[in-house]
Motif scaffolding. Structure first.
Motif, PDB file in Angstrom:
ATOM      1  N   ASN A 177      30.186   7.485 -19.385  1.00  0.00           N
ATOM      2  CA  ASN A 177      30.039   6.751 -18.129  1.00  0.00           C
ATOM      3  C   ASN A 177      28.865   7.273 -17.307  1.00  0.00           C
ATOM      4  OD1 ASN A 177      32.323   4.655 -17.372  1.00  0.00           O
ATOM      5  ND2 ASN A 177      33.282   6.245 -18.620  1.00  0.00           N
ATOM      6  N   LEU A 178      28.640   8.572 -17.337  1.00  0.00           N
ATOM      7  CA  LEU A 178      27.488   9.143 -16.623  1.00  0.00           C
ATOM      8  C   LEU A 178      26.176   8.682 -17.256  1.00  0.00           C
ATOM      9  CD1 LEU A 178      28.734  12.784 -15.937  1.00  0.00           C
ATOM     10  CD2 LEU A 178      28.439  10.934 -14.272  1.00  0.00           C
ATOM     11  N   ILE A 179      26.139   8.636 -18.575  1.00  0.00           N
ATOM     12  CA  ILE A 179      24.938   8.160 -19.268  1.00  0.00           C
ATOM     13  C   ILE A 179      24.684   6.695 -18.929  1.00  0.00           C
ATOM     14  CG2 ILE A 179      23.977   7.627 -21.543  1.00  0.00           C
ATOM     15  CD1 ILE A 179      25.402  10.143 -22.583  1.00  0.00           C
ATOM     16  N   HIS A 180      25.762   5.903 -18.875  1.00  0.00           N
ATOM     17  CA  HIS A 180      25.623   4.489 -18.514  1.00  0.00           C
ATOM     18  C   HIS A 180      25.061   4.345 -17.104  1.00  0.00           C
ATOM     19  CE1 HIS A 180      26.506   0.231 -18.109  1.00  0.00           C
ATOM     20  NE2 HIS A 180      27.181   0.493 -17.006  1.00  0.00           N
ATOM     21  N   PHE A 181      25.534   5.183 -16.179  1.00  0.00           N
ATOM     22  CA  PHE A 181      25.040   5.137 -14.804  1.00  0.00           C
ATOM     23  C   PHE A 181      23.546   5.461 -14.745  1.00  0.00           C
ATOM     24  CE2 PHE A 181      23.999   7.902 -11.130  1.00  0.00           C
ATOM     25  CZ  PHE A 181      23.928   6.905 -10.158  1.00  0.00           C
ATOM     26  N   LEU A 182      23.129   6.473 -15.491  1.00  0.00           N
ATOM     27  CA  LEU A 182      21.721   6.882 -15.470  1.00  0.00           C
ATOM     28  C   LEU A 182      20.815   5.821 -16.109  1.00  0.00           C
ATOM     29  CD1 LEU A 182      22.142  10.646 -16.387  1.00  0.00           C
ATOM     30  CD2 LEU A 182      21.598   9.693 -14.150  1.00  0.00           C
ATOM     31  N   ARG A 183      21.315   5.166 -17.133  1.00  0.00           N
ATOM     32  CA  ARG A 183      20.500   4.167 -17.830  1.00  0.00           C
ATOM     33  C   ARG A 183      20.513   2.813 -17.134  1.00  0.00           C
ATOM     34  NH1 ARG A 183      21.957   4.985 -24.275  1.00  0.00           N
ATOM     35  NH2 ARG A 183      20.824   6.938 -24.576  1.00  0.00           N
ATOM     36  N   HIS A 184      21.649   2.460 -16.531  1.00  0.00           N
ATOM     37  CA  HIS A 184      21.802   1.122 -15.936  1.00  0.00           C
ATOM     38  C   HIS A 184      22.423   1.239 -14.536  1.00  0.00           C
ATOM     39  CE1 HIS A 184      21.099  -0.295 -20.042  1.00  0.00           C
ATOM     40  NE2 HIS A 184      22.076   0.511 -20.436  1.00  0.00           N
ATOM     41  N   PRO A 185      21.701   1.811 -13.579  1.00  0.00           N
ATOM     42  CA  PRO A 185      22.280   2.020 -12.244  1.00  0.00           C
ATOM     43  C   PRO A 185      22.688   0.719 -11.556  1.00  0.00           C
ATOM     44  CG  PRO A 185      19.918   2.458 -12.259  1.00  0.00           C
ATOM     45  CD  PRO A 185      20.335   2.342 -13.678  1.00  0.00           C
ATOM     46  N   ARG A 186      21.913  -0.351 -11.737  1.00  0.00           N
ATOM     47  CA  ARG A 186      22.268  -1.618 -11.089  1.00  0.00           C
ATOM     48  C   ARG A 186      23.583  -2.166 -11.623  1.00  0.00           C
ATOM     49  NH1 ARG A 186      16.851  -5.413 -10.466  1.00  0.00           N
ATOM     50  NH2 ARG A 186      15.711  -4.062  -9.003  1.00  0.00           N
ATOM     51  N   ALA A 187      23.721  -2.148 -12.939  1.00  0.00           N
ATOM     52  CA  ALA A 187      24.964  -2.634 -13.544  1.00  0.00           C
ATOM     53  C   ALA A 187      26.147  -1.769 -13.123  1.00  0.00           C
ATOM     54  CB  ALA A 187      24.834  -2.647 -15.064  1.00  0.00           C
ATOM     55  N   PHE A 188      25.903  -0.464 -13.031  1.00  0.00           N
ATOM     56  CA  PHE A 188      26.962   0.458 -12.615  1.00  0.00           C
ATOM     57  C   PHE A 188      27.468   0.113 -11.217  1.00  0.00           C
ATOM     58  CE2 PHE A 188      28.500   4.249 -10.491  1.00  0.00           C
ATOM     59  CZ  PHE A 188      29.343   4.813 -11.424  1.00  0.00           C
ATOM     60  N   PHE A 189      26.548  -0.063 -10.269  1.00  0.00           N
ATOM     61  CA  PHE A 189      26.951  -0.361  -8.898  1.00  0.00           C
ATOM     62  C   PHE A 189      27.610  -1.730  -8.798  1.00  0.00           C
ATOM     63  CE2 PHE A 189      23.930   3.050  -7.744  1.00  0.00           C
ATOM     64  CZ  PHE A 189      24.761   3.773  -6.899  1.00  0.00           C
ATOM     65  N   LYS A 190      27.131  -2.680  -9.596  1.00  0.00           N
ATOM     66  CA  LYS A 190      27.738  -4.009  -9.554  1.00  0.00           C
ATOM     67  C   LYS A 190      29.177  -3.963 -10.031  1.00  0.00           C
ATOM     68  CE  LYS A 190      27.283  -8.743 -11.249  1.00  0.00           C
ATOM     69  NZ  LYS A 190      26.533  -9.678 -12.117  1.00  0.00           N
ATOM     70  N   GLN A 191      29.414  -3.268 -11.150  1.00  0.00           N
ATOM     71  CA  GLN A 191      30.754  -3.231 -11.729  1.00  0.00           C
ATOM     72  C   GLN A 191      31.716  -2.367 -10.927  1.00  0.00           C
ATOM     73  OE1 GLN A 191      30.929  -2.314 -15.896  1.00  0.00           O
ATOM     74  NE2 GLN A 191      29.327  -3.764 -16.445  1.00  0.00           N
ATOM     75  N   TYR A 192      31.216  -1.240 -10.425  1.00  0.00           N
ATOM     76  CA  TYR A 192      32.111  -0.287  -9.791  1.00  0.00           C
ATOM     77  C   TYR A 192      32.209  -0.439  -8.277  1.00  0.00           C
ATOM     78  CZ  TYR A 192      32.599   2.351 -14.123  1.00  0.00           C
ATOM     79  OH  TYR A 192      32.895   2.726 -15.411  1.00  0.00           O
ATOM     80  N   ALA A 193      31.177  -0.999  -7.676  1.00  0.00           N
ATOM     81  CA  ALA A 193      31.164  -1.019  -6.214  1.00  0.00           C
ATOM     82  C   ALA A 193      31.187  -2.419  -5.614  1.00  0.00           C
ATOM     83  CB  ALA A 193      29.925  -0.282  -5.695  1.00  0.00           C
TER      84      ALA A 193
END
Length: 365
Positions: free
Chosen positions: A338-354
């Motif tokens: 999950n940390l690697i996903h956040f570093l590689r795809h920050p926009r997708a991370f914030f969209k899905q989680y926030a």
């Protein structure tokens, strides 16, 4: 070569790709491994959603309105004629490189053609799967039901090859990621619907399926519509094990020809269900999602507290998808991924989680 020199082992599918490979090379693999594997024709009837829907409808199972356009122009016309929000998704995920589940789009939007064409560009050409089913590379268009967010009914279990007997459990998917179409993040127990159980049996008989399976139904408009059939170990299998359905042990006993154990485990699974198990979730992802939404003020403090209490077992025993007190490695790997996903795809991370708001937790009798 190692399989021929070491102890004989049993293999069972943990993904669609492995399921296809085991079916495709069943004869060759069975010389060195113990298998409990339906035929390639049977597996293709599951992996190709067009064939799955045909077989489901033939035994009286309802499915969402679905169209199979030949090109993006036809897809756009069908979406417009549908006059509603639609889902564009691969006919089979094995025909795609990225493994995307699908895209929800309003029928009046222009991107229908672009999205369809993007799936066509993404198909995995020259693969063994596409050679078996070239039509599977063409996406389908399906009516989208908002109920898919938190009203998907899962009927899972094991079907025995010799007798055709089944042992079943049911659950309701209450949370998924991404929100509108995604992998189950939270499940709650549900009663086995006798009508759907009978339909599931008829479908398995028609296509010749045996072994571990999960069928997913959208509950909407007073109907139960089949949307997927997983002919393999499925995501929330630990939830069913905790409720008395020993699917992995059944698969192993059947693969190794231990009929006495198969009979015993099926009888045990059918005799009673553990009633003290309240749910199944990935606490790390759920907690991350809730806390992020609290930070971005897309979730109220009351809703956040309700979800966190539920994940922590306020309603009873919770089965965690990753965390195990006796084995820290899976949780460590999950956090790292999950940390690697956040570093590689920050926009997708914030969209899905926030930003993709999680619905309020609803108490049920």
């Amino acid at each position: 070569m190692q399989a021929r020199t070491g102890p004989r082992r049993a293999i069972y599918a943990t993904s669609d790709a492995v399921s296809f490979a085991l079916a495709r090379y069943r004869d060759e693999l069975s010389a060195d491994f113990d298998l409990y594997q339906p035929s390639l024709e049977t597996i293709m009837s599951i992996l190709d959603k067009g064939l799955l829907m045909q077989n489901a409808q033939a035994v009286g199972i309802e499915t969402p309105p679905t169209w199979f356009p030949e090109n993006s122009t036809e897809a756009a016309r069908l979406a417009k004629d549908a006059g509603r929000t639609v889902l564009i998704k691969p006919r089979s995920q094995l025909a795609q490189r990225t493994g995307t589940k699908g895209t929800v789009v309003k029928s009046c939007d222009q991107p229908v053609q672009a999205i369809f064409d993007s799936y066509m560009r993404d198909y995995a050409a020259d693969t063994e799967f596409v050679k078996q089913s070239s039509v599977a590379m063409t996406p389908l268009v399906q009516k989208y039901y908002p109920e898919a967010i938190n009203n998907v009914y899962s009927l899972s279990g094991f079907r025995e090859k010799i007798s055709g007997g089944m042992v079943l459990r049911a659950a309701r998917k209450v949370l998924q990621q991404p929100r509108r179409i995604g992998t189950g993040l939270g499940f709650e127990p549900a009663p086995v619907d006798p009508f759907l159980a009978e339909q599931a049996k008829r479908l398995c008989e028609r296509i010749g399926y045996y072994g571990v399976f999960e069928m997913e139904f959208i509950l909407a408009e007073g109907r139960a519509m089949l949307i997927d059939f997983n002919g393999r170990f499925y995501h929330q299998i630990a939830f069913d094990v905790a409720r008395g359905l020993e699917s992995p042990a059944l698969a192993y006993a059947a693969a190794t020809g231990n009929q006495a154990d198969v009979t015993r485990l099926m009888a045990s699974g059918n005799s009673r269900e553990q009633e003290d198990v309240a749910g199944f979730c990935n606490r790390f992802i759920l907690t991350t999602m809730v806390n992020m939404q609290r930070i971005f003020r897309t979730m109220s403090s009351n809703d956040a507290a309700c979800w966190l209490h539920w994940a922590n077992g306020s309603d009873g025993q919770m089965v965690d998808a990753i965390k195990d007190p006796n084995d820290a490695l899976p949780a460590f790997v999950d956090v790292g991924q999950n940390l690697i996903h956040f570093l590689r795809h920050p926009r997708a991370f914030f969209k899905q989680y926030a930003l993709e708001r999680v619905q309020a937790r609803v108490e049920r009798a």
